[in-house]
Every structure is written in C-alpha cells, then in structure tokens.
Design an enzyme around this catalytic site. Structure first.
Site, PDB file in Angstrom:
ATOM      1  CB  CYS A   1      -5.155  -1.420  -1.712  1.00  0.00           C
ATOM      2  SG  CYS A   1      -6.485  -0.472  -0.953  1.00  0.00           S
TER       3      CYS A   1
ATOM      4  CD  GLU B   1      -1.545   5.107   4.684  1.00  0.00           C
ATOM      5  OE1 GLU B   1      -2.202   4.203   5.205  1.00  0.00           O
ATOM      6  OE2 GLU B   1      -0.999   6.017   5.350  1.00  0.00           O
TER       7      GLU B   1
ATOM      8  CG  ASN C   1      -0.387  -0.066   2.542  1.00  0.00           C
ATOM      9  OD1 ASN C   1       0.572  -0.790   2.775  1.00  0.00           O
ATOM     10  ND2 ASN C   1      -0.966   0.670   3.474  1.00  0.00           N
TER      11      ASN C   1
ATOM     12  CD  GLU D   1      -5.253  -5.970  -0.940  1.00  0.00           C
ATOM     13  OE1 GLU D   1      -4.630  -4.880  -0.864  1.00  0.00           O
ATOM     14  OE2 GLU D   1      -6.096  -6.306  -0.093  1.00  0.00           O
TER      15      GLU D   1
ATOM     16  CB  CYS E   1     -10.831  -2.385   0.474  1.00  0.00           C
ATOM     17  SG  CYS E   1     -10.066  -1.880  -1.087  1.00  0.00           S
TER      18      CYS E   1
ATOM     19  CB  CYS F   1      -8.610  -4.777  -3.341  1.00  0.00           C
ATOM     20  SG  CYS F   1      -7.387  -3.475  -3.042  1.00  0.00           S
TER      21      CYS F   1
END
Length: 159
Positions: free
Chosen positions: A72, A63, A61, A74, A112, A115
């Site tokens: 993210c 940010e 990830n 994934e 999430c 993803c």
C-alpha cells in the site's frame, strides 16, 4: 460485566480550512497517485509524509500478480521514511486515491488494517503522534494520531 466504549475522533474539513503545509502534503499525495502501479485493481493510492526535520517523502501502492506481494501507498511512504531517517518522527501523513475510472475519490479513503498497524508502530517508535490527512474532493478527514482512528491498538498490549 461492564461495557467499554471506544471512540474515534475525526475532524471533517474543507481544503480552505487546512494550513498551507497540510495542503502541500495533500498535493504531494495526489501527485503520488500518478506513480502508482495498479494494473489489477485500477485503484491508485498516493501518500506523502512530512518528518520533524521538514523532509517530505512520497509513496504509492505497488500491486503484483501475486497479491500478497504488493504494498500500500501508506506503507511504502512510511517504510521509506524509516529507512532514510530512522530516528526522525513522522509529523504528518496525507493519503489520496483515484478510483477505477481515474478520478480522485469524492470521499476520503481510510487506510487498511495493515497500514493502520504500521502507523501505530511508527508512532510508538517515535513516541509521538502523527497528524493523518485523508483527502476526498468533497472534504478532508483530519485525525490527530492513529489512536484517534484506532483507539484499541495492538502495541499497547505488548509493552
């Protein structure tokens, strides 16, 4: 009116029940957590994919102070795989996370919604399911294709 019942099928395993290839991919995902850039949430996630051709690609990830600009683990792994090997199916995806105290999570951390949708598209594009491994120190969730985790997918209505 009728009722439609949808089920998710998730296997719960210990690490010693996994294949060497699955353990290796989880180890790559755990290692990828250290490359995460998460100064705001302090939640470090790593992902690793194994392609049909044997190539392995990691993601983590990333940010950003403007939250919608982050990505993210994934998706970074799946998108990198798609860029480098656009016609090679993803065979397996492993995900691991370190919580705000830096320790690996005890329980598997599920992806999430965004993803999950990218996973649907990845499987749809390749016309092949991918095995999903969600790592937790206590146990690992093993899911044979995103449709087992998310049985009612958006792409099914678009075709």
């Amino acid at each position: 009116m009728r009722e439609l019942e949808l089920k998710s099928v998730i296997k719960v395993c210990n690490m010693d029940e996994l294949s060497a290839e699955e353990k290796h991919l989880i180890e790559l995902a755990i290692e990828a957590t250290s490359r995460s850039y998460a100064p705001y949430s302090k939640f470090h996630v790593g992902a690793a994919v194994r392609l049909d051709n044997g190539e392995e690609i990691i993601g983590c990830n990333q940010e950003n102070a403007a939250y919608p600009s982050g990505l993210c683990a994934e998706r970074t792994a799946l998108f990198a795989a798609g860029v480098q090997y656009p016609d090679v199916p993803v065979r397996m995806l492993a995900i691991a996370a370190r919580g705000t105290h830096g320790e690996l999570e005890d329980e598997p951390v599920p992806p999430c919604g965004s993803c999950r949708q990218v996973m649907v598209e990845t499987e749809t594009r390749a016309n092949a399911p991918m095995r999903i491994l969600l790592y937790g120190k206590k146990y690992v969730y093993v899911i044979d294709g995103i449709r087992k985790l998310m049985p009612l997918t958006f792409s099914e209505f678009q075709r």
